[in-house]
Design an enzyme around this catalytic site. Structure first.
Site, short mmCIF file in Angstrom:
data_model
loop_
_atom_site.label_atom_id
_atom_site.label_comp_id
_atom_site.label_asym_id
_atom_site.label_seq_id
_atom_site.Cartn_x
_atom_site.Cartn_y
_atom_site.Cartn_z
N CYS A 284 -3.10 1.76 0.31
CA CYS A 284 -1.78 1.12 0.34
C CYS A 284 -1.52 0.37 1.64
O CYS A 284 -1.01 -0.76 1.63
CB CYS A 284 -0.68 2.14 0.06
SG CYS A 284 -0.41 3.37 1.36
N HIS A 348 3.77 6.12 1.75
CA HIS A 348 3.34 4.96 0.99
C HIS A 348 3.82 3.72 1.73
O HIS A 348 4.88 3.72 2.35
CB HIS A 348 3.90 5.00 -0.43
CG HIS A 348 3.43 3.86 -1.28
ND1 HIS A 348 2.11 3.45 -1.33
CD2 HIS A 348 4.10 3.00 -2.10
CE1 HIS A 348 1.99 2.42 -2.14
NE2 HIS A 348 3.18 2.13 -2.61
N ASP A 371 5.18 -4.69 -3.63
CA ASP A 371 4.17 -3.65 -3.44
C ASP A 371 2.89 -4.06 -4.14
O ASP A 371 2.86 -4.22 -5.36
CB ASP A 371 4.70 -2.32 -4.01
CG ASP A 371 3.81 -1.14 -3.64
OD1 ASP A 371 2.71 -1.37 -3.10
OD2 ASP A 371 4.22 0.01 -3.88
#
Length: 710
Positions: A284, A348, A371
């Site tokens: 991530c 995250h 994202d």
């Protein structure tokens, strides 16, 4: 045709225009062999044309400049700009159209000022110049300009949808090449250095390759909403082979580069451009680092955002549901969602991008979350956002895009369910935590860089949600629940009645590698009767996504507590029990469950913490001369009682040296190792060097240092 003007050359004043357009930092502009014009929309640029058979005469000669974008340029789709030269000045021109004015004329030259519309599609444009005579308009001579012209978004201009009113911030969110990404468990998260390198020569060509593979229509490439959504899809390669990075959380990265070994985006973009294939591997925070590189290069203000304790809501219930069997053991699968299960990531990382949102009501522009980490499908692709931060904060899940998923990520309730044959659903709710998710949301503070600490950390939690524990926070979450049919079912379930026992799992923030630690559960009997307790504590090594890796230790016991008594149940774990079971990033999860025999009261909780590894020591002289090779030293102490094999240091600094690896001999247990490297700075002033270390047995070792170049 001989009486038509014949264009000998078109000169675009590449460096001069770049200074005005704030693109003079791009390597492609400064390449002495092949200079590439890079311009921003919504501004004017200077262009000179020289003819080899005379000069331009208004009313006699006709000259058209055609700016073409894509395979089938069309003025109606804004992919073709047409500028017709005239001595008359163009005043109050429609901002949606291209136009030009003559600044000066010579015997065989004409100097022009061309205005680019602030809504022009972003990417590579081509210039054609058509010449003819007014008396014979059908007899046309065409000149094709060889140079590609890059046109970018322009956050400095108010008519552009990415305009940022506080222009000072653009020094950070567009022009800054070095930043930090906060990674790690809540309580031990640290800012990991990352070099975005958005001005490197490979970056814009790699971005153009990515955009072309996305199949985003050329006419849509001026809309920052659509472009940002496309970026969230294409930085990962889950949907096709055209994306930039291959995601992998397995721990086996032998077929590529381990995520923790990257020092920044440039090496990734270079490999993507060279191989025309997705690059192994990303996670991530790597995806987010690359997204910021892409956005800043294109002119979209961007920052990296880290959510400590982040929810992955797999069934759109706005809750993270954990299920336990009759014995209090956590179930591996969600019995109500066979296609996936909710999870809680230690952290995250995603991105905020800045833009207006004409597709939403007034007030929902500004920062938008996107994202690029592939998690859940959104309109059939792994993409997420742009989701307005204001919509996330208000729980306005009806607004595009993926607001509901982002609300869950930062503000879901954690619900725990235990198998119960007496309950209509087969499970009864035993616990609800309203405060666990989204503990801290961080980004780098503008204009500050702290290589040795967290003075450059900015808490932006309040931009994503109301303050925890307030009525406003509950109202915003319930507003989101009202917009989700699945969430209504879960939040309609009543909470357990107040019981007469209290339980608390002590939080551990961090443990230095090689130290012992204790898991402690405090139990209070508030009743006037003795209670028989059955308790269990389990420790697992976990990936930062929350997935279990290996069992470290487990303890179970039954005992009787007298009325009013307070007991601490402890489990001590020594280094020999956990060192060989840790996986990358050193995350550990503690599970605790307690059952009261007499009342059937059940409680469960969990805690995450990180085993901290030593940083890389970087020793440099107080000052380093410009353009001269200087030796620096990298080193650290092996904290393990294990030999480290296939050891490599990776170092990078935008104005110091390109990303490269230094091989190192095997490092013995507890050995302190040092290795020399050479740098030759290309720019003076304060520069930043970033280093990582990777071996088969130990990785995610990082360090950075400020270097003063004179």
């Amino acid at each position: 045709m001989s009486d038509c003007l014949v264009v000998e050359i078109a000169y675009l004043y590449i460096k001069e225009n770049a200074v005005q357009h704030k693109t003079d930092m791009f390597d492609m502009v400064n390449n002495e062999e092949i200079q590439t014009p890079i311009l921003r929309r919504g501004m004017k640029f200077t262009l000179a044309i020289r003819f080899n058979n005379g000069g331009f005469r208004d009313g006699v000669d006709k000259i058209r400049l055609l700016f073409n974008f894509g395979p089938t340029p069309n003025p109606l789709k804004a992919t073709k700009g047409i500028v017709i030269l005239s001595d008359s000045k163009v005043q109050n021109q429609d901002e949606k159209l291209w136009y030009g004015n003559i600044l000066a004329k010579g015997e065989d030259t004409v100097t022009l000022e061309i205005a680019i519309p602030p809504s022009a599609p972003v990417g590579v444009w081509k210039l054609q110049i058509e010449t003819s005579k007014v008396s014979a308009p059908d007899r046309v001579k065409v000149y094709d300009h060889e140079e590609e012209i890059y046109i970018l978004f322009n956050p400095w201009v108010c008519h552009d949808l990415v305009y940022m009113p506080d222009k000072r911030l653009l020094d950070e969110y567009i022009l800054q090449e070095v930043g930090k990404i906060w990674v790690g468990a809540y309580g031990s998260a640290k800012g990991r250095e990352w070099i975005f390198g958005q001005f490197n020569a490979c970056v814009l060509p790699a971005i153009m390759l990515m955009i072309d593979r996305s199949n985003l229509p050329h006419s849509s490439r001026g809309d920052p909403v659509k472009v940002a959504r496309m970026i969230s899809k294409m930085v990962n390669s889950n949907d096709d082979d055209g994306g930039i990075l291959i995601g992998d959380w397995s721990g086996d990265y032998s077929e590529g580069t381990a995520p923790s070994a990257w020092t920044g985006s440039v090496a990734i973009m270079q490999e993507y451009l060279d191989t025309q294939e997705p690059v192994p591997y990303g996670q991530c925070w790597v995806f987010a680092g690359v997204v910021t590189t892409v956005c800043r290069a294109l002119g979209i203000p961007s920052r990296v955002v880290s959510n400590l304790v982040s929810a992955h809501d797999a069934n759109s219930s706005l809750s993270i549901d954990k299920y336990y069997d009759k014995e209090g053991e956590p179930l591996e699968e969600d019995p109500n969602n066979p296609n996936g299960e909710d999870s809680i990531w230690n952290y995250h990382v995603w991105n905020d991008v800045w833009m207006a949102r004409p597709d939403l009501p007034i007030g929902y522009g500004g920062w938008q979350a996107i994202d690029a980490t592939p998690q859940e499908l959104s309109t059939n692709f792994y993409q997420c956002g742009p989701a307005s931060l204001e919509a996330i904060k208000q729980g306005a899940v009806c607004y595009n895009y993926d607001v509901e998923f982002m609300v869950s990520s930062v503000n879901a309730d954690v619900l725990r369910w235990k198998e119960d044959p007496h309950h209509v659903l087969g499970y009864s709710k035993i616990y609800c935590n309203k405060y666990h998710i989204g503990r801290l949301i961080l980004t780098k503070k503008p204009f500050v860089y702290d290589p040795n600490g967290d003075r450059d950390r900015e808490d932006i939690t309040s931009l994503y949600k109301q303050k925890e524990g307030t009525e406003a926070e509950r109202l915003s979450l319930y507003n989101a629940v009202r917009g989700s049919e699945m969430a209504k079912k879960f939040f309609a379930m009543p909470d357990s009645e107040l019981e007469d026992m209290e339980f608390e799992l002590k939080d551990l923030d961090k443990v230095m590698i090689g130290e012992s630690f204790q898991a402690v559960v405090t139990i209070k009997n508030k009743s006037k009767q003795a209670r028989t307790i059955g308790a269990a504590i389990t420790a697992y090594s976990v990936y930062y996504t929350g997935l279990k890796a290996q069992l470290i230790e487990k303890a179970k016991g039954d005992f009787v507590m007298q009325p009013g008594a307070v007991e601490n149940m402890k489990m001590t774990i020594t280094p020999t029990k956990y060192l060989d079971k840790l996986v990358e990033y050193g995350m550990v999860k503690l599970y605790a469950t307690v059952t009261v025999n007499e009342t059937r009261q059940t409680w469960a909780d969990e805690d995450d913490f990180q085993v901290i590894k030593p940083p890389i020591r970087i020793q440099v002289p107080a000052e380093i001369p410009l353009n001269k090779n200087t030796t620096i030293s990298l080193g650290f102490k092996n904290p393990l009682n294990t030999v480290l094999t296939k050891c490599r240091f990776f170092i990078h600094g935008p104005a110091l040296l390109k990303n490269y690896a230094l091989a190192c001999h095997d490092i013995q247990p507890q050995q302190d190792v040092s290795i020399a490297a050479g740098i030759s700075p290309r720019a003076d002033g304060e520069q930043i060097l970033v280093a990582t270390f990777h071996s088969n047995e130990l990785h995610d070792i990082t360090g950075s240092v400020k270097i003063h170049v004179y």
